[in-house]
Design an enzyme around this catalytic site. Structure first.
Site, PDB file in Angstrom:
ATOM      1  N   CYS A  84       0.768  -1.244   0.000  1.00 35.70           N
ATOM      2  CA  CYS A  84       0.000   0.000   0.000  1.00 35.70           C
ATOM      3  C   CYS A  84       0.800   1.295   0.000  1.00 35.70           C
ATOM      4  O   CYS A  84       0.438   2.220  -0.726  1.00 35.70           O
ATOM      5  CB  CYS A  84      -1.003   0.004   1.140  1.00 35.70           C
ATOM      6  N   HIS A 145      -0.965   6.907   4.933  1.00 30.59           N
ATOM      7  CA  HIS A 145       0.152   5.963   4.849  1.00 30.59           C
ATOM      8  C   HIS A 145       1.318   6.431   3.978  1.00 30.59           C
ATOM      9  O   HIS A 145       1.991   5.621   3.336  1.00 30.59           O
ATOM     10  CB  HIS A 145      -0.324   4.588   4.376  1.00 30.59           C
TER      11      HIS A 145
END
Length: 481
Positions: A84, A145
């Protein structure tokens, strides 16, 4: 009467010339003259075969199925990574992760961890930063993130507001991991810790609807990186969806994500913004391997966290009534990196002239133009800094590697020789046809050499690499004292 007719002709001709000029400049405007709104919904670890319109028989996804029926399915669209952090960096910058140095963490891991000294560099220009000068209201709602320190937060990267979690749902304190409680943040402040992940999809949906409603009179960009189905082995869902699917917590989570998308599309309809808004629904990478199995990447081979088709080819639906033809599909090679130049064109924003952007403008594909082809000569499959495979047209070549990284450690023997697959006939990557097609192998090896000369690897970084951000004394994101 003749004078009025001539004026009408003159006016019509002037309008046609103006519209043609705007088209030549790469600007497409909605019916009220303003650039279109853009909503990007990015699920976390959702598999290629996890929704009905991509083949799921387990999950009920009526809103996504409707979205596909009214829009376009991209069947051959790729994330730029099977994990991710690099995938999200690529989407927001239009670049391969290694180019922006977000292909691994500062400790050599696949993704950034809490209290990391590394993050997306301030010098990178995100989609949000491209859109701000064009009058867009910008927000991110969900999982970021790309760095949890203040210089790396979304509000420092072109987003007017931020509501969500700074990293993955599984990054919580436990033995050997003295991490802070997973926080829910608004802008640059923690407002709840630990976050109630069961409520995440519902809260993100409410926040998105509020933002859309408040900004309905100006162009807006909503980046909605959902936290679910996520990385935990027991995904989260609100009480209304718990225990309701045929596939346990994973299915519950997927069906709530479908509900969420339906609520957003309904809001656009009610506000009469549907024909002014491009909505892109997709995933950051494929579903990871679990035992027992939870997500599905069928009919593709393999799992998330790898460079198999199931790791990096992601289900994608594009919806824009009146512009994207309904009930269609596109099988041309495309990438989440392509959103960057495509959205820039729609907004009339110029791409940064001082850097390489790997993404390509795919507006002709979105509009279903007759004969439109992929703008990519090649797409490259990376794991960390390691180029593992190349796709060109129907062909995918795995490069010969001594020590394949990522989820391939048990398949070193398979990587000893080049392997070629015809993806139009062999989605399971089962029949190696390298020996029968030596000229294809050589051509694709040359394509691989071209990108390797540009980006290199960690032992020999290429000239095309840029620097990541670095914060020397990182601190935890905690509730204010």
């Amino acid at each position: 009467m003749m004078t009025l007719f001539k004026r009408f002709l003159s006016s019509s001709l002037a309008t046609w010339i103006a519209l043609t000029f705007l088209s030549m400049q790469g600007e497409l405007y909605a019916k009220d003259g303003r650039p279109p709104n853009v909503i990007v919904i990015l699920c976390d670890n959702l598999g290629y075969g996890d929704v009905g319109c991509f083949g799921s028989k387990l999950h009920r996804t009526p809103h996504l199925d409707r979205m596909a029926a009214e829009g376009m399915k991209f069947t051959d669209l790729y994330a730029a990574s099977g994990v991710c952090t690099p995938s999200r960096a690529a989407l927001l910058t239009g670049c391969y992760p290694a180019r922006v140095n977000m292909h691994k963490s500062e400790t050599g891991g696949a993704v950034l961890q809490p209290v990391s000294s590394k993050g997306l560099a301030a010098s990178e220009i995100t989609i949000a930063e491209l859109l701000k000068p064009k009058g867009y209201a910008t927000t991110i709602i969900g999982k970021w993130h790309l760095g949890d320190q203040l210089p790396f937060l979304p509000t420092r990267q072109g987003f007017d507001s931020y509501y969500g979690i700074p990293y993955s749902d599984d990054m919580t304190p436990r033995p050997g991991k003295p991490w802070p409680d997973l926080p829910l943040m608004r802008d640059e402040e923690v407002i709840e810790a630990p976050v109630d992940l069961n409520a995440a999809t519902r809260l993100y949906t409410q926040e998105a609807i509020r933002f859309i409603t408040e900004n309905r009179d100006r162009p807006f960009f909503v980046y909605l990186p959902q936290a679910m189905p996520g990385s935990t082995r027991a995904p989260y869902a609100s009480e209304a969806f718990q225990g309701k699917s045929k596939n346990g917590p994973w299915g519950d989570s997927v069906e709530e994500l479908d509900w969420s998308t339906g609520q957003i599309l309904k809001t656009l309809d009610l506000l009469e913004l549907d024909e002014q808004t491009l909505v892109i629904w997709t995933s950051d990478n494929g579903a990871p391997r679990r035992n027992p199995v939870q997500g599905s990447n069928e009919p593709l081979k393999g799992w998330g966290y790898t460079t198999a088709e199931g790791g990096m080819r992601v289900p994608t639906i594009v919806w824009w009534p009146g512009t994207v033809p309904g009930g269609t599909h596109c099988a041309e090679v495309a990438s989440l990196m392509d959103l960057y130049p495509t959205i820039a064109r729609l907004a009339g924003a110029e791409l940064p002239p001082d850097r390489v952007i790997d993404g390509k403008d795919i507006l002709p594909l979105l509009q279903g133009e007759s004969g439109a082809k992929s703008p990519h000569q090649a797409f490259y499959y990376y794991m960390f800094d390691q180029l593992q495979a190349v796709r060109s047209g129907q062909w995918k070549l795995y490069l010969p590697l001594r020590n394949p990284k990522g989820g391939w450690q048990q398949q070193k023997e398979a990587f000893a020789q080049p392997r070629l697959f015809n993806l139009k006939e062999d989605l399971q990557e089962a029949s190696n046809v390298a020996e029968e097609n030596p000229e294809v192998v050589q051509r694709m090896m040359r394509l691989a050499a071209k990108i390797q000369e540009d980006l290199g690897d960690d032992e020999n970084p290429g000239p095309g690499r840029r620097h990541a951000g670095h914060f020397p004394q990182p601190t935890a994101r905690n509730l204010p004292q």
